[in-house]
Scaffold this motif. Structure first.
Motif, short mmCIF file in Angstrom:
data_model
loop_
_atom_site.label_atom_id
_atom_site.label_comp_id
_atom_site.label_asym_id
_atom_site.label_seq_id
_atom_site.Cartn_x
_atom_site.Cartn_y
_atom_site.Cartn_z
N LEU A 30 0.81 -1.22 0.00
CA LEU A 30 0.00 0.00 0.00
C LEU A 30 0.84 1.27 0.00
O LEU A 30 0.36 2.34 0.33
CB LEU A 30 -0.94 0.00 1.21
CG LEU A 30 -2.00 -1.10 1.22
CD1 LEU A 30 -2.87 -1.00 2.47
CD2 LEU A 30 -2.87 -1.03 -0.04
N SER A 31 2.11 1.13 -0.39
CA SER A 31 2.97 2.31 -0.41
C SER A 31 3.61 2.57 -1.77
O SER A 31 3.59 3.70 -2.25
CB SER A 31 4.07 2.20 0.67
OG SER A 31 4.90 1.09 0.43
N TYR A 32 4.18 1.54 -2.41
CA TYR A 32 5.01 1.84 -3.59
C TYR A 32 5.11 0.60 -4.48
O TYR A 32 5.61 -0.43 -4.04
CB TYR A 32 6.39 2.26 -3.11
CG TYR A 32 7.27 2.94 -4.13
CD1 TYR A 32 6.73 3.75 -5.12
CD2 TYR A 32 8.65 2.79 -4.09
CE1 TYR A 32 7.54 4.39 -6.04
CE2 TYR A 32 9.48 3.43 -4.99
CZ TYR A 32 8.91 4.23 -5.97
OH TYR A 32 9.72 4.87 -6.88
N TYR A 33 4.63 0.71 -5.72
CA TYR A 33 4.66 -0.43 -6.63
C TYR A 33 6.09 -0.90 -6.93
O TYR A 33 6.33 -2.09 -7.13
CB TYR A 33 3.96 -0.08 -7.95
CG TYR A 33 2.44 -0.03 -7.85
CD1 TYR A 33 1.75 -0.92 -7.04
CD2 TYR A 33 1.70 0.90 -8.57
CE1 TYR A 33 0.37 -0.89 -6.95
CE2 TYR A 33 0.32 0.95 -8.49
CZ TYR A 33 -0.34 0.05 -7.68
OH TYR A 33 -1.71 0.08 -7.59
N ASN A 34 7.05 0.03 -6.99
CA ASN A 34 8.42 -0.34 -7.31
C ASN A 34 9.04 -1.27 -6.26
O ASN A 34 10.06 -1.90 -6.52
CB ASN A 34 9.31 0.90 -7.45
CG ASN A 34 9.26 1.49 -8.84
OD1 ASN A 34 8.24 1.40 -9.51
ND2 ASN A 34 10.34 2.09 -9.28
N ALA A 35 8.45 -1.30 -5.06
CA ALA A 35 8.99 -2.13 -3.99
C ALA A 35 8.39 -3.54 -3.99
O ALA A 35 8.70 -4.33 -3.09
CB ALA A 35 8.75 -1.46 -2.64
N TYR A 36 7.57 -3.86 -4.97
CA TYR A 36 6.93 -5.18 -4.97
C TYR A 36 7.92 -6.32 -5.16
O TYR A 36 7.59 -7.48 -4.92
CB TYR A 36 5.84 -5.23 -6.05
CG TYR A 36 4.52 -4.65 -5.60
CD1 TYR A 36 4.47 -3.66 -4.62
CD2 TYR A 36 3.31 -5.08 -6.14
CE1 TYR A 36 3.26 -3.12 -4.21
CE2 TYR A 36 2.09 -4.54 -5.74
CZ TYR A 36 2.08 -3.56 -4.77
OH TYR A 36 0.88 -3.03 -4.36
N GLY A 37 9.13 -6.00 -5.61
CA GLY A 37 10.16 -7.03 -5.70
C GLY A 37 10.46 -7.64 -4.35
O GLY A 37 10.82 -8.83 -4.25
N LEU A 38 10.31 -6.85 -3.29
CA LEU A 38 10.53 -7.37 -1.94
C LEU A 38 9.45 -8.38 -1.56
O LEU A 38 9.73 -9.35 -0.85
CB LEU A 38 10.53 -6.20 -0.93
CG LEU A 38 11.74 -5.27 -1.02
CD1 LEU A 38 11.47 -3.99 -0.25
CD2 LEU A 38 12.99 -5.96 -0.50
N ILE A 39 8.23 -8.15 -2.04
CA ILE A 39 7.16 -9.12 -1.77
C ILE A 39 7.45 -10.43 -2.50
O ILE A 39 7.26 -11.52 -1.94
CB ILE A 39 5.80 -8.54 -2.19
CG1 ILE A 39 5.50 -7.26 -1.40
CG2 ILE A 39 4.69 -9.56 -2.00
CD1 ILE A 39 4.22 -6.56 -1.80
N ALA A 40 7.91 -10.31 -3.76
CA ALA A 40 8.29 -11.52 -4.50
C ALA A 40 9.42 -12.26 -3.79
O ALA A 40 9.40 -13.50 -3.69
CB ALA A 40 8.71 -11.14 -5.92
#
Length: 475
Positions: free
Chosen positions: A193-203
């Motif tokens: 809920l903050s930044y799409y560019n950080a979705y690599g951390l979720i992966a």
């Protein structure tokens, strides 16, 4: 007991230094000087003024000239800032006070990030010196501190990255206790809920969770511990879905099926942007016929990307001292090269002093793959976006890779000092090798931050208008 007190005092001093450095940026930067703060602050102001979330179509949150709005993207940080500003507005309507309130939210995120980075360092590196080196590399990087000092969503994403990686490493080591699962849920929700560019951390977190349930059978084949994988995996998925689902359902309803809101933002920008800034007429690097290789190797892209990853302030126009960049790059290069050294070359006489704890090679590979993925995804997204959409070589776009990037840097220095200590150093000097080498690097990192603040940031902003003076005038 004495060791615990010493560690507590050192950690407290570390957190205080981080907060003080962020506070200098918070108090000195005039409103709108950091990257696009004016348009980001509009979203928090809208929530403060009306007590509801904007759809992105409102005139009050539009990005002047370029069209579109930051309200189309995840806005949890702006929601927190807007709610606190709304409460503060019961006592004062001074714009400077409201701006400081919003900025201080991100300053708190920076301190929380520092706490989790320190906790993560204890899990990653049993050697205390390497753990402190890792903490210095992450939290004393000037650009990281700068990101926590103005209104944006990058700050929460960086904090969420620290929470996610701490939960993953703790879960890997403990067999995923329920507290690790809950911590991971909190980190993923804040990240999503903050930044799409950080979705690599979720992966990376997903791979961490799955790989931690791999094991080798006695016959040498791989097997998966399915029961805890499914049981706790479903629990984490359910909590995360409850935490973030409302945002994507909302997007689906108000943006005609656009879950991420990216298509709606692009369409809004084409309707509202000035002709010279419209996405429909913007000439991209790919559209101009320049190859990706030429953009990377024969332009200023990598120079400005790495330059602003280390330190570039204001609207990306204020660099730090030139010689500092050279030494930062040398530290990164040496660290990453030495991280490739075979673990058996660098094994310490005492296994407890080894960063890898003499884990089998198979386990080390599984452990490092998600971390490497968390470095490559933000870098790849930044390169792709700059090449195909909007040329912006800015270090803040790759900041989600900061923690895993610095992990490999610190690991390299750990291996290098272990190799030197065991094989290359005379016996009577071995006990001094690691403290001297690690101490020298940490002294540079702290000194570079102090030089940046005292010789660049403070003199630059004190010469002109700054928020500190505006606050005193308002009072």
């Amino acid at each position: 007991m004495r060791n615990l007190k010493t560690r507590f005092h050192l950690n407290t001093l570390f957190y205080f230094t981080v907060f003080l450095a962020i506070l200098i940026f918070v108090l000195l930067q005039p409103f709108g000087d950091p990257p696009d703060e004016v348009n980001r602050f509009k979203v928090a102001q809208f929530i403060c003024r009306y007590g509801k979330l904007p759809t992105g179509e409102e005139f009050e949150v539009a990005i002047g000239g370029y069209g579109g709005s930051y309200a189309f993207q995840p806005i949890l940080p702006y929601m927190i800032q807007g709610i606190l500003m709304r409460f503060l507005s019961l006592f004062t309507t001074d714009n400077t006070a409201l701006l400081l309130c919003a900025r201080m939210v991100n300053a708190v995120f920076g301190v929380i990030m520092a706490v989790f980075v320190r906790r993560l360092s204890l899990l990653l590196f049993p050697d205390k010196l390497t753990g402190w080196l890792f903490s210095f590399l992450v939290m004393f990087l000037p650009q990281n501190l700068f990101l926590h000092s103005y209104v944006n969503t990058d700050s929460m994403a960086s904090m969420a990255g620290a929470v996610i990686l701490y939960a993953c490493v703790s879960g890997w080591k403990s067999g995923w206790k329920w507290r690790d699962c809950i911590t991971l849920c909190a980190g993923i929700v804040c990240c999503a809920l903050s930044y799409y560019n950080a979705y690599g951390l979720i992966a990376a977190a997903i791979f961490f969770f799955v790989f931690s349930h791999f094991k080798r059978a006695r016959n040498g084949r791989l097997s998966i511990d399915w029961r805890p994988l499914l049981q706790k995996g479903l629990f984490i998925s359910l909590i995360v879905l409850l935490g973030i689902g409302w945002w994507f359902v909302r997007n689906y309803r108000i943006h005609d099926g656009d879950l991420l809101g990216l298509r709606a933002r692009a369409e809004n920008a084409m309707r509202t942007a000035l002709p010279e800034y419209s996405p429909a007429t913007r000439v991209t690097v790919a559209g101009s016929g320049v190859s990706l290789t030429d953009m990377l190797l024969h332009s200023d892209f990598l120079y400005y990307l790495w330059n602003s990853f280390v330190a570039r302030f204001g609207p990306m126009t204020i660099p730090t001292l030139p010689f500092l960049y050279i030494w930062y790059y040398r530290i990164f290069g040496v660290g990453w090269l030495c991280s490739l050294l075979p673990a058996k070359w660098c094994a310490c006489a005492d296994p407890q002093k080894s960063g890898s704890r003499n884990r089998p090679a198979f386990s080390r590979v599984l452990f490092h793959l998600p971390l490497l993925l968390a470095v490559l995804i933000p870098a790849g997204l930044c390169i792709y976006y700059s090449y195909t959409s909007d040329y912006q070589p800015q270090g803040r776009y790759i900041m989600p890779m900061l923690i895993p990037f610095m992990y490999f840097t610190a690991l390299g220095f750990h291996k290098l000092t272990a190799l030197t200590e065991n094989c290359l150093c005379p016996v009577f000097l071995r006990k001094f090798c690691r403290p001297v080498a690690m101490g020298a690097v940490m002294t540079f990192l702290l000194g570079a931050l102090l030089l940046t603040l005292s010789c660049v940031v403070i003199p630059h902003y004190l010469k002109g208008a700054n928020l500190w003076n505006s606050a005193w005038i308002a009072l």
